[in-house]
Write a protein that holds these residues in place. Structure first.
Motif, PDB file in Angstrom:
ATOM      1  N   MET A   1      -2.633 -26.108 -26.819  1.00  0.00           N
ATOM      2  CA  MET A   1      -1.424 -26.079 -25.996  1.00  0.00           C
ATOM      3  C   MET A   1      -0.373 -27.078 -26.451  1.00  0.00           C
ATOM      4  SD  MET A   1      -2.660 -25.174 -22.195  1.00  0.00           S
ATOM      5  CE  MET A   1      -0.983 -24.781 -21.710  1.00  0.00           C
TER       6      MET A   1
ATOM      7  N   ARG B   1     -10.358 -29.953 -23.120  1.00  0.00           N
ATOM      8  CA  ARG B   1      -9.642 -28.739 -22.715  1.00  0.00           C
ATOM      9  C   ARG B   1     -10.210 -28.169 -21.407  1.00  0.00           C
ATOM     10  NH1 ARG B   1      -6.383 -27.018 -22.221  1.00  0.00           N
ATOM     11  NH2 ARG B   1      -6.048 -24.968 -23.091  1.00  0.00           N
ATOM     12  N   ARG B   2     -11.532 -28.238 -21.263  1.00  0.00           N
ATOM     13  CA  ARG B   2     -12.147 -27.696 -20.036  1.00  0.00           C
ATOM     14  C   ARG B   2     -11.794 -28.524 -18.806  1.00  0.00           C
ATOM     15  NH1 ARG B   2     -15.275 -23.477 -21.316  1.00  0.00           N
ATOM     16  NH2 ARG B   2     -16.316 -23.477 -23.340  1.00  0.00           N
TER      17      ARG B   2
ATOM     18  N   VAL C   1      -8.172 -23.361 -16.082  1.00  0.00           N
ATOM     19  CA  VAL C   1      -8.745 -24.517 -15.393  1.00  0.00           C
ATOM     20  C   VAL C   1      -7.753 -24.886 -14.304  1.00  0.00           C
ATOM     21  CG1 VAL C   1      -9.482 -26.916 -15.640  1.00  0.00           C
ATOM     22  CG2 VAL C   1      -9.767 -25.339 -17.554  1.00  0.00           C
TER      23      VAL C   1
ATOM     24  N   VAL D   1      -4.080 -24.575 -15.644  1.00  0.00           N
ATOM     25  CA  VAL D   1      -3.909 -24.822 -17.080  1.00  0.00           C
ATOM     26  C   VAL D   1      -4.637 -23.728 -17.860  1.00  0.00           C
ATOM     27  CG1 VAL D   1      -4.222 -26.509 -18.929  1.00  0.00           C
ATOM     28  CG2 VAL D   1      -3.959 -27.299 -16.572  1.00  0.00           C
ATOM     29  N   PRO D   2      -3.923 -22.964 -18.687  1.00  0.00           N
ATOM     30  CA  PRO D   2      -4.606 -21.974 -19.515  1.00  0.00           C
ATOM     31  C   PRO D   2      -5.637 -22.632 -20.425  1.00  0.00           C
ATOM     32  CG  PRO D   2      -2.233 -21.625 -19.572  1.00  0.00           C
ATOM     33  CD  PRO D   2      -2.469 -22.940 -18.890  1.00  0.00           C
ATOM     34  N   LEU D   3      -6.798 -21.988 -20.549  1.00  0.00           N
ATOM     35  CA  LEU D   3      -7.824 -22.519 -21.463  1.00  0.00           C
ATOM     36  C   LEU D   3      -7.947 -21.634 -22.692  1.00  0.00           C
ATOM     37  CD1 LEU D   3     -10.145 -24.516 -22.066  1.00  0.00           C
ATOM     38  CD2 LEU D   3     -11.654 -23.045 -20.724  1.00  0.00           C
TER      39      LEU D   3
ATOM     40  N   LEU E   1       2.241 -24.355 -18.265  1.00  0.00           N
ATOM     41  CA  LEU E   1       1.290 -24.542 -17.175  1.00  0.00           C
ATOM     42  C   LEU E   1       1.845 -23.788 -15.982  1.00  0.00           C
ATOM     43  CD1 LEU E   1       0.914 -28.415 -17.516  1.00  0.00           C
ATOM     44  CD2 LEU E   1      -0.413 -26.655 -18.660  1.00  0.00           C
TER      45      LEU E   1
ATOM     46  N   GLY F   1      -8.803 -29.273 -18.314  1.00  0.00           N
ATOM     47  CA  GLY F   1      -7.409 -28.889 -18.059  1.00  0.00           C
ATOM     48  C   GLY F   1      -6.411 -29.839 -18.692  1.00  0.00           C
TER      49      GLY F   1
ATOM     50  N   PHE G   1      -9.355 -21.321 -28.104  1.00  0.00           N
ATOM     51  CA  PHE G   1      -9.026 -22.272 -27.032  1.00  0.00           C
ATOM     52  C   PHE G   1      -7.872 -23.151 -27.513  1.00  0.00           C
ATOM     53  CE2 PHE G   1     -13.511 -21.195 -26.788  1.00  0.00           C
ATOM     54  CZ  PHE G   1     -13.625 -20.767 -25.472  1.00  0.00           C
ATOM     55  N   PRO G   2      -6.652 -22.634 -27.463  1.00  0.00           N
ATOM     56  CA  PRO G   2      -5.511 -23.352 -28.066  1.00  0.00           C
ATOM     57  C   PRO G   2      -5.320 -24.739 -27.461  1.00  0.00           C
ATOM     58  CG  PRO G   2      -4.884 -21.151 -27.320  1.00  0.00           C
ATOM     59  CD  PRO G   2      -6.241 -21.412 -26.762  1.00  0.00           C
TER      60      PRO G   2
ATOM     61  N   PRO H   1       5.188 -30.140 -17.011  1.00  0.00           N
ATOM     62  CA  PRO H   1       4.845 -31.328 -16.233  1.00  0.00           C
ATOM     63  C   PRO H   1       5.870 -32.452 -16.335  1.00  0.00           C
ATOM     64  CG  PRO H   1       2.994 -30.651 -17.573  1.00  0.00           C
ATOM     65  CD  PRO H   1       4.142 -29.774 -17.948  1.00  0.00           C
TER      66      PRO H   1
ATOM     67  N   ILE I   1      -2.326 -27.302 -10.212  1.00  0.00           N
ATOM     68  CA  ILE I   1      -1.813 -26.939 -11.532  1.00  0.00           C
ATOM     69  C   ILE I   1      -2.865 -26.061 -12.214  1.00  0.00           C
ATOM     70  CG2 ILE I   1      -0.960 -27.803 -13.758  1.00  0.00           C
ATOM     71  CD1 ILE I   1       0.675 -28.811 -11.456  1.00  0.00           C
TER      72      ILE I   1
ATOM     73  N   GLU J   1       4.211 -20.187 -10.440  1.00  0.00           N
ATOM     74  CA  GLU J   1       5.393 -20.502 -11.247  1.00  0.00           C
ATOM     75  C   GLU J   1       5.026 -21.292 -12.481  1.00  0.00           C
ATOM     76  OE1 GLU J   1       9.492 -20.959  -9.284  1.00  0.00           O
ATOM     77  OE2 GLU J   1       8.073 -22.119  -8.093  1.00  0.00           O
ATOM     78  N   LYS J   2       5.759 -21.019 -13.557  1.00  0.00           N
ATOM     79  CA  LYS J   2       5.539 -21.794 -14.775  1.00  0.00           C
ATOM     80  C   LYS J   2       6.175 -23.161 -14.592  1.00  0.00           C
ATOM     81  CE  LYS J   2       5.552 -17.739 -17.636  1.00  0.00           C
ATOM     82  NZ  LYS J   2       6.320 -16.864 -18.494  1.00  0.00           N
ATOM     83  N   VAL J   3       5.493 -24.176 -15.062  1.00  0.00           N
ATOM     84  CA  VAL J   3       6.056 -25.524 -14.942  1.00  0.00           C
ATOM     85  C   VAL J   3       5.890 -26.291 -16.242  1.00  0.00           C
ATOM     86  CG1 VAL J   3       5.770 -25.878 -12.476  1.00  0.00           C
ATOM     87  CG2 VAL J   3       3.853 -26.375 -13.987  1.00  0.00           C
TER      88      VAL J   3
END
Lengths: 395, 99
Positions: free
Chosen positions: A128, A99-100, B17, B28-30, B41, A102, A125-126, A12, B26, A8-10
């Motif tokens: 976000m 980013r890596r 990730v 997380v798109p990378l 997410l 998360g 590697f956006p 946070p 969770i 599911e999309k969340v």
């Protein structure tokens, strides 16, 4: 087994993840450097690009240790700011490391150092989160009168072009000064053409003195940009229109704050400065509230050090007489950080901010004539009236 | 939707990730193109969480089904449907790849 939707999309901030645990934090501010390639006349933090202070900045592995601990504490979002964060040669390395893990990244930048390489990375590697780009003028003349660096306007434009070409989401924000006020309409019209601007640009219009109290001459410059006590809002009045969201914000925080100095959320997370000290907020740089991450941890700072320090109460008689009893809290920007940068103490009323809040309150009809916010006893009635006025506007 | 070959082993792609925050997984798109917008997410339901730990490229899908069958004592067909359903969804989102 649970046969409802597997993935599911969340969002946070809506999920409640961070209210469950006692030792998680949602976001962290990181001021990668105080150096900047601009020298803006109004800036409260910048030091020169080649300042020797660079040697004191955390190195790459020290930053990675801080960022890794942030991830371990559940941080989902880091804001890289400065100074100009892209001046760090290891910016790409730190960005990818973050980013890596998360973690989403917000970048505050003037866009001058957006290169092909940086835009390629941000595209693949956006972050976000939308980048936030500060804009100082719509012409070379106005921009460089504020940035005080020849060639900076050209580089800013080149950065913007690269972001657009690579389809990297960003928003722009402005600063209104006498040198660029005539371009306000042009700026807003241009901003409305950017694909990611879903509302008009925000403006910085509070001229804060130097966060580190490091330069009297720069403070004099910033002070000279402020408007007069008679008209403290001055050229910004257009941005001070009564809106529903403004009334909602104001009424949420309205009411006398009492003697507690920190009721703003400072210290729930933190802001790490370029030299590895974590502070309760981005602008509060006083030693008393700083915790050294070279010898300690974010966890110690946020869950032990800040709670002890932030229950400070005001003792300044003037503050207790005025600010602690003033109902204009939702309008006034008085806070320990600004008090410290102005006076070196945490509980001195800042006259400039007081004047601005009172002028705004008069414009909104919350104050009559020369009334002071701390003298008003029927403030709840006045707020109610204002709310009704706001509702009428929405009909 | 792609069919799941139960003899294959799957692992996370480098597009995402995964994080464990307070017991929630969770994702997380990378890389670009995983989330539909810049701020999305993903979280997993209980089935997803049960399977997630096995997606390291060492167990085949059939082995994961067998392991979960022992752990949960549920109907084998139900578990098979749940696991393959979950993996199909992850594959469609480019979050896992066959080893």
């Amino acid at each position: 087994m649970d046969r409802s939707k597997f993935v599911e999309k969340v969002k946070p901030h809506e999920s409640g993840f961070f209210s469950r645990g006692s030792h998680t934090i949602g976001h962290l501010d990181i001021e990668l450097t105080e150096r900047c390639d601009n020298n803006c006349i109004h800036c409260s933090i910048n030091i020169p690009e080649n300042s020797p202070e660079q040697k004191r900045e955390l190195n790459t592995s020290e930053w990675k240790r801080v960022i890794k601990e942030a991830a371990d504490l559940g941080v989902m979002k880091i804001r890289f700011t400065g100074g100009e964060p892209l001046l760090r040669e290891d910016f790409s390395d730190l960005y990818m490391f973050t980013r890596r893990l998360g973690i989403k990244v917000i970048i505050f930048t003037n866009a001058r150092k957006i290169t092909e390489k940086i835009s390629k990375m941000l595209s693949e590697f956006p972050p976000m989160e939308k980048l936030e780009v500060s804009v100082y003028g719509m012409s070379r003349e106005s921009y460089e009168k504020i940035s005080r660096v020849p060639g900076s306007y050209e580089e800013f434009h080149s950065g913007i072009d690269l972001l657009l070409k690579s389809n990297i989401p960003f928003v722009v924000k402005g600063i209104l000064l006498s040198d660029n006020i005539s371009e306000k309409e042009e700026f807003e019209s241009w901003a409305s053409t950017l694909p990611w601007m879903d509302q008009p640009p925000s403006y910085s219009s509070n001229f804060e003195l130097r966060e580190r109290r490091d330069s009297n001459s720069k403070n004099r410059m910033i002070d000279s940009l402020r408007n007069t006590p008679d008209d403290p809002i001055g050229i910004y009045s257009e941005n001070r229109k009564l809106t529903k969201s403004k009334i909602e914000f104001m009424t949420k925080f309205i009411g006398p704050p009492g003697p507690e100095l920190f009721s703003c959320g400072a210290g729930q997370s933190g802001s790490v400065d370029a030299y590895g000290f974590i502070h309760p907020c981005l602008t509060l740089k006083a030693d008393e509230y700083s915790y050294d991450l070279k010898t300690g941890t974010i966890k110690e700072a946020v869950f032990e050090f800040f709670p002890k320090k932030l229950n400070t109460k005001a003792t300044n008689p003037e503050y207790l007489k005025k600010c602690s009893k003033c109902f204009l809290k939702g309008l006034c920007l008085q806070c320990p950080s600004r008090a410290w940068s102005e006076s070196g103490t945490f509980d001195s009323p800042v006259e400039y901010l007081c004047n601005v809040a009172h002028k705004e309150a008069q414009d909104l009809g919350l104050l009559k004539g020369d009334e002071k916010g701390w003298e008003v006893t029927d403030w709840k009635k006045r707020i109610k009236k204002l709310e009704e006025k706001g509702n009428d506007r929405d009909r | 939707m792609t069919e799941i070959d139960k003899n294959l082993k799957y692992r996370l792609t480098e597009n995402v990730v995964s994080r464990d925050i307070e017991g929630e997984i969770i994702i997380v798109p990378l890389t670009a193109g995983i989330g539909d917008s810049e701020d999305e997410l993903f979280s997993l339901n209980e089935t997803g969480k049960a399977v997630w730990g096995y997606l390291d490229g060492t167990n085949s899908v059939q082995e994961i089904i067998d392991l979960l069958g022992k752990k949960y004592e549920s109907d084998k067909n139900e578990i098979t449907d749940d696991v393959t359903g979950f993996l199909k969804e992850l594959l469609s989102r480019n979050m896992i790849e066959a080893v």
